[in-house]
Design an enzyme around this catalytic site. Structure first.
Site, PDB file in Angstrom:
ATOM      1  CD  GLN A   1      35.074  46.515  37.325  1.00 25.71           C
ATOM      2  OE1 GLN A   1      35.408  46.753  38.477  1.00 25.71           O
ATOM      3  NE2 GLN A   1      35.077  45.289  36.819  1.00 25.71           N
TER       4      GLN A   1
ATOM      5  CE1 TYR B   1      37.610  45.985  42.607  1.00 31.69           C
ATOM      6  CE2 TYR B   1      39.770  46.997  42.503  1.00 31.69           C
ATOM      7  CZ  TYR B   1      38.569  46.813  43.156  1.00 31.69           C
ATOM      8  OH  TYR B   1      38.329  47.465  44.335  1.00 31.69           O
TER       9      TYR B   1
ATOM     10  CG  MET C   1      28.310  50.679  34.059  1.00 31.81           C
ATOM     11  SD  MET C   1      27.746  51.533  32.572  1.00 31.81           S
ATOM     12  CE  MET C   1      28.619  53.092  32.759  1.00 31.81           C
ATOM     13  CG  ASN C   2      33.211  51.417  37.808  1.00 33.77           C
ATOM     14  OD1 ASN C   2      32.403  50.699  38.396  1.00 33.77           O
ATOM     15  ND2 ASN C   2      34.508  51.202  37.879  1.00 33.77           N
ATOM     16  CG  ASP C   3      36.787  51.114  35.094  1.00 35.05           C
ATOM     17  OD1 ASP C   3      36.269  52.135  35.548  1.00 35.05           O
ATOM     18  OD2 ASP C   3      37.912  50.716  35.446  1.00 35.05           O
TER      19      ASP C   3
END
Length: 764
Positions: free
Chosen positions: A43, A86, A25-27
């Site tokens: 994300q 994105y 997982m990111n943003d």
């Protein structure tokens, strides 16, 4: 979700921060209060711990504390988002939850494009894609992404992170009446906007909003130069404030500020709560750092969000405090007052604590150390890659700390939100938090302990028995005074940075060894980095050196001009060597390449006037230009006319020498009669080819700039120009040392003589 049992078996998995059930997982994306609930998208690669196949995961919450999983919102299953859905945002469009995101498309030739796209929620909680609504704007690369959309006076507005075709970071503004047809309003922030310079090559994740009588732009510039005490992460998160005018679409803003000074914080996004508070959540991670070495990857999951934070703007600062809803997580409150060293140890698994002490050390299970002193706050941990100590700073008067812990994360709120430091760490559980105060344990004042621990006890006459007692206590409690803290006191790190193009090059290796010896004998540490003749990489390694607070830099530069180093020299001494930049006034040490090359070439050209080849490195580098000038001058002195085909350029790696010589032999059908190589690395490649093709007994006349002791052992004679690399090192050390001491050494630019080493004997 097959990986969920393995993920939750990891003792580092958070108990109250949002984190993925599996995968990476990111943003945070699409953060919004809608229909009585907070929605937080993110994300997510559910298939692996890799930055690929980016989907939009989805959580919702009624209170910012208890989050529930919702159906997967977006997958990269259309041609316009085939390489990833994105980041983006969410809006309430007449009662319909609408997602605005970037469709990422990469092509086989390495290029890419980006589409800004829409998707709308269906009654069953899934989302239907409406497709692209904005193509790639003209004048920008395929790096245009992360739409943050909001409504003002009936119009929709969108900010986008972007990179223009000159590879400069920007924030773009668009407006629309219906979310479908968008009109460009131009650039509102970034490199070259409002006088902002050195602002990086790409800006990501912009978020523009009104707050307490001003406007704030949050963004994540990539390529921002590191400074000694801030912007130390691979990519930082920043903010700027000012006046945004909707009529003119102009943002009159101030300077950039770091949003979070910890090891892990990136891509934050904000939303308005139902009661009008501005709430922020960030990704507690950083792209392209040491993330792929985190131990959670072995359990099939990576990363987590920060806690939700309330934002306020006052006194020219952006303040962050934990959202008040988090108070619901509190259990029994305990209070303690007294010496830090006598404080009880605390369970770090799920913890909130506050400190009012101005000088204290907090040890998080031996995996993270927080130091508070008169200069501010220092956070230290070991690199997952090298084991070396890494440090982050917050400078200022520390009056109060509020610390939130959750299994493998720490969020430190300074002075009720004036500053924040967010970091991951990976302790052995059960993890404990310990409080230490070396001064109290040793029975001395904080000032005395500080003098001893920072090496100034003799200078200021601290009694020997007191000094030994403090050092013994420090050793017992594994206390290591940070060299960075020492530099804050005397403005010295006793470290010099050296940047060379290639450490395996014989000349640079001899130079580096001699310089390291001189530094070591003077009690100075030498840090060495390689640029690989790449100006972009050189910028990165120089910024790393500056971030490590070197007292001075010695550089063999691959840059074409001295603008960057002139600016850097305003901050710390810079000495150039081996390479010069035309008309630069910077301190310089080089060897005369032209005169000795001309003398040697003239002698050989008189014997081989009809064929004499030159193999050089990159023409943009001054050693190549100078040695070619010497070659041409030598031909003129011998009365030999230069033929254009005699000049061949590559780079200074041995493989380039091998390839150039191989092509030359293939073109001629034999070895050339005479050859001059501009560096020993090129000659190494030539000799390797000759050895492989049984040419070492040929009658080729070889000459080269740079000498090597092994040339005396060759069966084929090689005449060389020998530069004294040890003298080069001594002069560089002399210059940088005097400059660090504030002196003005004379001369500032020094040219050393070279000597001819003749091995060829006529008739032999």
């Amino acid at each position: 979700m097959k990986g969920q049992p393995r993920t939750q078996a990891d003792s580092h998995y958070p108990q109250w921060h949002p984190a993925p059930v599996t995968g990476l997982m990111n943003d945070p994306n699409g953060f919004i209060w809608f229909a009585g609930r907070y929605h937080l998208f993110y994300q997510w690669n559910p298939l692996a711990c890799e930055h690929r196949f980016k989907c939009w995961g989805h959580w919702s919450s009624a209170d910012l504390v208890h989050w529930q999983h919702e159906p997967l919102a977006l997958m990269p299953d259309e041609e316009y988002d085939r390489n990833g859905c994105y980041s983006g945002s969410a809006v309430d469009n007449h009662g319909v939850l609408t997602l605005c995101y970037t469709g990422n498309v990469k092509f086989d030739d390495g290029s890419r494009t980006a589409w800004q796209c829409l998707a709308v929620e269906q009654p069953d909680g899934t989302f239907t894609k409406l497709g692209p609504v904005l193509a790639l704007p003209e004048g920008y690369t395929g790096h245009v992404r992360d739409p943050k959309v909001w409504q003002h006076d009936g119009e929709w507005y969108m900010v986008l992170g972007a990179q223009d075709v000159q590879k400069r970071g920007k924030v773009l503004l668009f407006k629309s009446a219906d979310l479908h047809a968008w009109t460009s309003c131009g650039e509102i922030a970034g490199h070259g906007v409002n006088g902002l310079t050195e602002a990086g090559y790409m800006w990501e994740c912009p978020d523009l909003f009104a707050l307490d009588g001003t406007h704030v732009l949050i963004c994540c510039p990539q390529g921002l130069p590191r400074e000694p005490h801030r912007y130390l992460n691979t990519y930082p998160a920043t903010w700027m404030s000012g006046a945004f005018d909707y009529a003119s679409a102009a943002f009159d803003h101030g300077e950039l500020h770091e949003l979070d000074a910890g090891f892990e914080f990136y891509a934050p996004q904000t939303t308005l709560a139902e009661d009008g508070r501005r709430i922020l959540i960030g990704w507690m991670g950083v792209p392209n750092g040491e993330e792929m070495l985190q131990p959670t990857r072995a359990y099939g999951w990576m990363h987590q969000m920060t806690c939700p934070r309330e934002l306020r703007y006052r006194d020219g600062r952006l303040w962050q405090t934990p959202a008040r809803e988090l108070a619901a997580l509190r259990e029994d409150e305990q209070r303690w007052q007294g010496r830090a060293s006598e404080a009880p140890e605390l369970d770090a698994t799920r913890l909130e604590f506050e400190l009012g002490a101005s000088q204290v050390n907090v040890d998080f299970a031996g995996a993270l150390r927080l130091t508070v002193d008169e200069q501010g706050l220092r956070l230290e941990r070991a690199s997952l890659k090298t084991g070396e100590t890494l440090t982050r700073f917050w400078l200022g008067d520390v009056r109060h700390l509020r610390v939130l812990c959750d299994c493998s994360s720490v969020e430190i709120f300074i002075n009720h939100g004036e500053g924040v430091m967010s970091s991951r760490y990976f302790p052995d559980h059960p993890a404990r938090v310990r409080f230490e105060d070396i001064a109290e344990l040793a029975g001395v004042s904080k000032a005395t302990a500080s003098l001893v621990l920072n090496g100034r006890s003799k200078e200021l006459r601290v009694a020997e028995d007191t000094r030994e007692r403090v050092l013994a206590i420090a050793k017992e409690h594994h206390y290591q005074p940070s060299i960075h803290a020492r530099s804050l006191r005397d403005n010295r790190s006793h470290t010099i940075g050296l940047v060379v193009p290639e450490i395996t090059n014989y000349g640079f290796a001899v130079f580096s060894h001699e310089l390291e010896t001189l530094c070591r004998e003077a009690g100075v540490q030498l840090l060495i980095s390689c640029s690989d003749e790449n100006p972009g990489q050189e910028t990165v390694v120089v910024n790393n050196m500056v971030a490590r607070q070197v007292d001075g830099l010695i550089v063999a530069s691959s840059m074409l001009n001295d603008a960057d180093y002139l600016k850097l020299s305003e901050q710390l001494p810079v000495v150039l060597f081996d390479r010069h930049m035309n008309d630069s006034a910077l301190p310089l040490v080089i060897t005369d390449s032209i005169s000795p090359t001309a003398a040697l070439v003239a002698d050989i050209a008189r014997q081989h006037p009809n064929e004499f080849y030159f193999l050089g490195g990159q023409p943009r580098l001054s050693p190549t230009r100078d040695r070619l000038d010497g070659f041409k001058q030598g031909l003129r002195e011998a009365g030999v006319e230069l033929r254009p085909e005699w000049i061949i350029h590559g780079n200074y790696h041995p493989s380039s020498g091998y390839e150039m010589f191989a092509e030359l032999c293939a073109r001629l059908g034999r070895p050339p009669k005479a050859l001059f190589t501009a560096a020993c690395g090129l000659l190494e490649g030539v000799l390797r080819y000759m050895g492989q093709h049984n040419l070492l007994q040929s009658d080729i006349r070889l000459a080269s700039f740079d000498d090597h002791y092994l040339y005396d052992s060759l069966t084929i004679p090689v005449d060389t120009i020998r530069q004294d690399n040890r003298q080069l090192a001594w002069h560089c050390f002399d210059l940088i040392g005097k400059l660090i001491e504030g002196e003005t050494p004379q001369p500032l630019q020094r040219k050393l003589d070279a000597t001819l080493q003749r091995r060829y004997k006529s008739g032999v």
